[in-house]
Design an enzyme around this catalytic site. Structure first.
Site, PDB file in Angstrom:
ATOM      1  N   CYS A 157       4.004  28.728  79.535  1.00  0.00           N
ATOM      2  CA  CYS A 157       4.613  29.314  80.045  1.00  0.00           C
ATOM      3  C   CYS A 157       5.001  28.848  81.284  1.00  0.00           C
ATOM      4  O   CYS A 157       4.166  28.376  81.907  1.00  0.00           O
ATOM      5  CB  CYS A 157       4.759  30.725  80.247  1.00  0.00           C
ATOM      6  SG  CYS A 157       5.290  31.590  80.654  1.00  0.00           S
ATOM      7  N   GLU A 187      15.596  34.578  87.868  1.00  0.00           N
ATOM      8  CA  GLU A 187      16.354  34.210  86.887  1.00  0.00           C
ATOM      9  C   GLU A 187      16.974  35.396  86.050  1.00  0.00           C
ATOM     10  O   GLU A 187      15.697  35.852  85.579  1.00  0.00           O
ATOM     11  CB  GLU A 187      15.798  32.736  86.264  1.00  0.00           C
ATOM     12  CG  GLU A 187      15.932  31.388  87.588  1.00  0.00           C
ATOM     13  CD  GLU A 187      15.712  30.564  86.054  1.00  0.00           C
ATOM     14  OE1 GLU A 187      15.496  29.312  87.245  1.00  0.00           O
ATOM     15  OE2 GLU A 187      15.425  30.411  85.613  1.00  0.00           O
ATOM     16  N   CYS A 237      19.054  39.218  79.158  1.00  0.00           N
ATOM     17  CA  CYS A 237      17.405  38.668  79.505  1.00  0.00           C
ATOM     18  C   CYS A 237      16.865  39.307  81.092  1.00  0.00           C
ATOM     19  O   CYS A 237      17.164  38.227  81.774  1.00  0.00           O
ATOM     20  CB  CYS A 237      16.847  37.439  78.943  1.00  0.00           C
ATOM     21  SG  CYS A 237      15.440  37.064  79.282  1.00  0.00           S
ATOM     22  N   CYS A 272       4.493  35.026  87.464  1.00  0.00           N
ATOM     23  CA  CYS A 272       3.481  36.025  87.065  1.00  0.00           C
ATOM     24  C   CYS A 272       2.261  35.560  87.123  1.00  0.00           C
ATOM     25  O   CYS A 272       2.107  34.687  87.148  1.00  0.00           O
ATOM     26  CB  CYS A 272       4.161  35.768  85.573  1.00  0.00           C
ATOM     27  SG  CYS A 272       3.114  36.821  84.141  1.00  0.00           S
ATOM     28  N   CYS A 329      -0.294  32.653  81.170  1.00  0.00           N
ATOM     29  CA  CYS A 329      -0.514  31.958  80.027  1.00  0.00           C
ATOM     30  C   CYS A 329      -0.316  30.849  79.607  1.00  0.00           C
ATOM     31  O   CYS A 329       0.728  29.606  80.781  1.00  0.00           O
ATOM     32  CB  CYS A 329       1.154  32.643  79.041  1.00  0.00           C
ATOM     33  SG  CYS A 329       0.661  34.279  78.823  1.00  0.00           S
ATOM     34  N   CYS A 364      13.680  30.507  76.144  1.00  0.00           N
ATOM     35  CA  CYS A 364      12.098  31.781  76.118  1.00  0.00           C
ATOM     36  C   CYS A 364      10.887  30.909  77.298  1.00  0.00           C
ATOM     37  O   CYS A 364      11.079  29.161  76.512  1.00  0.00           O
ATOM     38  CB  CYS A 364      11.663  32.582  75.173  1.00  0.00           C
ATOM     39  SG  CYS A 364      12.192  32.748  74.499  1.00  0.00           S
TER      40      CYS A 364
HETATM   41  N1  SAH Z   1       5.568  38.536  80.148  1.00  0.00           N
HETATM   42  C1  SAH Z   1       6.432  38.785  79.211  1.00  0.00           C
HETATM   43  C2  SAH Z   1       8.059  38.340  79.201  1.00  0.00           C
HETATM   44  C3  SAH Z   1       8.564  37.700  79.857  1.00  0.00           C
HETATM   45  S1  SAH Z   1       8.224  36.187  79.133  1.00  0.00           S
HETATM   46  C4  SAH Z   1       5.437  38.465  77.982  1.00  0.00           C
HETATM   47  O1  SAH Z   1       4.705  37.785  78.078  1.00  0.00           O
HETATM   48  O2  SAH Z   1       5.951  38.851  76.937  1.00  0.00           O
HETATM   49  C5  SAH Z   1       9.370  36.158  77.201  1.00  0.00           C
HETATM   50  C6  SAH Z   1       8.794  35.475  76.285  1.00  0.00           C
HETATM   51  O3  SAH Z   1       8.349  34.496  76.410  1.00  0.00           O
HETATM   52  C7  SAH Z   1       7.563  36.204  75.640  1.00  0.00           C
HETATM   53  O4  SAH Z   1       7.276  36.514  74.760  1.00  0.00           O
HETATM   54  C8  SAH Z   1       6.483  34.485  76.367  1.00  0.00           C
HETATM   55  O5  SAH Z   1       4.993  34.534  75.482  1.00  0.00           O
HETATM   56  C9  SAH Z   1       7.668  33.405  75.818  1.00  0.00           C
HETATM   57  N2  SAH Z   1       7.586  32.325  76.182  1.00  0.00           N
HETATM   58  C10 SAH Z   1       6.746  31.853  77.324  1.00  0.00           C
HETATM   59  N3  SAH Z   1       6.668  30.811  77.615  1.00  0.00           N
HETATM   60  C11 SAH Z   1       7.399  30.003  76.846  1.00  0.00           C
HETATM   61  C12 SAH Z   1       7.983  28.446  75.629  1.00  0.00           C
HETATM   62  N4  SAH Z   1       7.362  27.921  77.009  1.00  0.00           N
HETATM   63  N5  SAH Z   1       8.088  28.439  74.904  1.00  0.00           N
HETATM   64  C13 SAH Z   1       8.507  29.923  74.057  1.00  0.00           C
HETATM   65  N6  SAH Z   1       8.573  30.876  74.541  1.00  0.00           N
HETATM   66  C14 SAH Z   1       8.485  31.377  75.252  1.00  0.00           C
HETATM   67 FE1  SF4 Z   2       3.583  35.799  82.279  1.00  0.00          FE
HETATM   68 FE2  SF4 Z   2       4.880  34.062  80.795  1.00  0.00          FE
HETATM   69 FE3  SF4 Z   2       2.402  35.024  79.616  1.00  0.00          FE
HETATM   70 FE4  SF4 Z   2       4.854  36.372  80.125  1.00  0.00          FE
HETATM   71  S1  SF4 Z   2       4.524  34.375  79.111  1.00  0.00           S
HETATM   72  S2  SF4 Z   2       2.912  37.453  80.292  1.00  0.00           S
HETATM   73  S3  SF4 Z   2       5.782  35.286  82.309  1.00  0.00           S
HETATM   74  S4  SF4 Z   2       2.489  33.949  82.035  1.00  0.00           S
END
Ligand code: SAH
Ligand code: SF4
Length: 377
Positions: free
Chosen positions: A124, A97, A110, A117, A121, A345
């Site tokens: 996410c 996406e 973006c 991934c 986390c 995000c």
């Molecule tokens: N993997 C990288 C970039 C992609 S995620 C990273 O983690 O930085 C982009 C941003 O969205 C990151 O700051 C991530 O922590 C945030 N993010 C992930 N899941 C989210 C959610 N459910 N709500 C808000 N932000 C989120």
């Molecule tokens: Fe991966 Fe989501 Fe963590 Fe970013 S926030 S490193 S996309 S698992």
């Protein structure tokens, strides 16, 4: 002149040095490579026949050796707030996406760097899907070219896509080998020609690659911090078990050294109700960032199916922000965009198949086994 024997190469995958090297192999002058890049990235042309300052013979040879292959669109959605999301094919049965967020003074794209991934986390949606594969440089750059083309306007003058952030699916620094040439193409004057402050890599904190990024290219960095202590960050961002806060903050401190006076890191902090959003967390965060060139971007949590978390209430986010500001830390709260089309995000899920769930969560916390989990890039 010999044409490379193998299958046509997608030009979106070659930065200027790589393209010049290919041209040299073909007996062509380096400036020809620059001209081709100008056509593709400054004028939005994907047809060799239109490259009018390049001789007919060379155009024919280029068409044999190379393709300019945009992504295959699967679905397109537009949010009530103008945010647009494209789902594009990433191999059989898989999809990634790309999201465009228009604002008054800029247009931010973006982009994704991986299918899924592996970082796991806990808050996410992409992480919940697991990891399938790295995107190639060509697949990364094709997202930008495709968006700029689809959004219309003149590539050179309109700059509809003025900013690019690696905040889509994937952890860009876990795909460093493909992301680095993509950064070069974004920043190159013969490429998209974006300024260093308008191209942002966002990372969950892969320390060795933060150091390499600093040496290799000049771009902005966003650090997904989300917690001010190792105990909490180990849970939310499991890569913290491998690269704990002390090492991470040291890498961040070094990142801006030698850059221009305005250089700083944006620390992203997702606001999870009752988890990381108390006044004490804010004070801990302020202490962690004290003296660093830092801005904080608070991200109200965006829910997705099966999540255990909830978004912090607005007044708690305000209180958190006030504490940081009182300590002179520039703090902004991200406006949630595109959540009606799951484009906000952390809501990007694409379609991830043959995934491996790398169980970062199973890595013992650092205090238990200091040697075992360190030093693996
Ligand atoms: N993997 C990288 C970039 C992609 S995620 C990273 O983690 O930085 C982009 C941003 O969205 C990151 O700051 C991530 O922590 C945030 N993010 C992930 N899941 C989210 C959610 N459910 N709500 C808000 N932000 C989120
Ligand atoms: Fe991966 Fe989501 Fe963590 Fe970013 S926030 S490193 S996309 S698992």
């Amino acid at each position: 002149m010999t044409v490379p024997a193998n299958a046509p190469v997608n030009l979106f995958g070659l930065d200027r040095a790589a393209l010049r090297a290919r041209f040299a192999e073909m007996g062509e002058a380096p400036y020809r490579a620059d001209q081709v890049m100008n056509w593709i990235y400054r004028r939005g042309v994907d047809d060799f026949a239109q490259m009018s300052n390049i001789g007919k013979d060379l155009r024919a040879k280029l068409a044999q050796a190379f393709v300019i292959q945009p992504p295959e669109l699967i679905a397109e959605q537009q949010s009530a707030d103008g945010t647009r999301k494209w789902v594009t094919k990433a191999g059989e049965g898989q999809a990634i996406e790309t999201v465009f967020i228009p604002e008054d003074d800029r247009g931010t794209l973006c982009i994704s760097s991986q299918v899924g991934c592996a970082m796991d986390c806990s808050f996410c949606s992409t992480g919940a899907q697991g990891f399938s594969r790295n995107l190639t440089t060509a697949e990364i750059i094709a997202q930008v070219w495709f968006a700029a083309k689809t959004l219309g306007g003149n590539f050179q003058t309109d700059r509809v896509v003025s900013n690019v952030v690696f905040m889509g699916m994937g952890e860009p620094l876990a795909n460093y080998g493909e992301v680095l040439p993509a950064l070069r193409i974004l920043l190159d004057d013969h490429g998209f020609g974006l300024s260093k402050r308008k191209v942002t890599v966002s990372t969950s904190g892969l320390v060795p690659f933060i150091e390499r990024l600093r040496e290799d290219v000049d771009c902005a960095l966003a650090l997904s911090l989300h917690a001010p202590s190792d105990a909490l960050r180990d849970e939310l961002v499991p890569i913290n078990r491998k690269y704990p806060l002390a090492e991470l903050m040291e890498a961040c401190r070094k990142y801006t050294i030698g850059k221009d006076r305005k250089a700083h890191i944006v620390y992203e902090y997702v606001m999870l109700d009752g988890i990381n959003d108390s006044p004490e967390h804010a004070r801990q965060l302020a202490r962690l960032l004290a003296g660093l060139p830092a801005k904080v971007n608070l991200i109200p949590f965006n829910p997705f199916p099966q999540t255990q978390y909830q978004r912090s209430p607005a007044e708690r986010i305000r209180a958190f922000s006030d504490i940081l500001r009182a300590k002179d830390i520039v703090t902004t709260t991200r406006k949630t965009r595109g959540d009606d089309i799951d484009a906000a995000c952390g809501q990007l899920a694409g379609k991830v198949q043959s995934r491996q769930k790398q169980r970062l969560r199973d890595i013992p916390v650092k205090s238990d086994v200091p040697r075992l989990v360190r030093g693996h890039a």
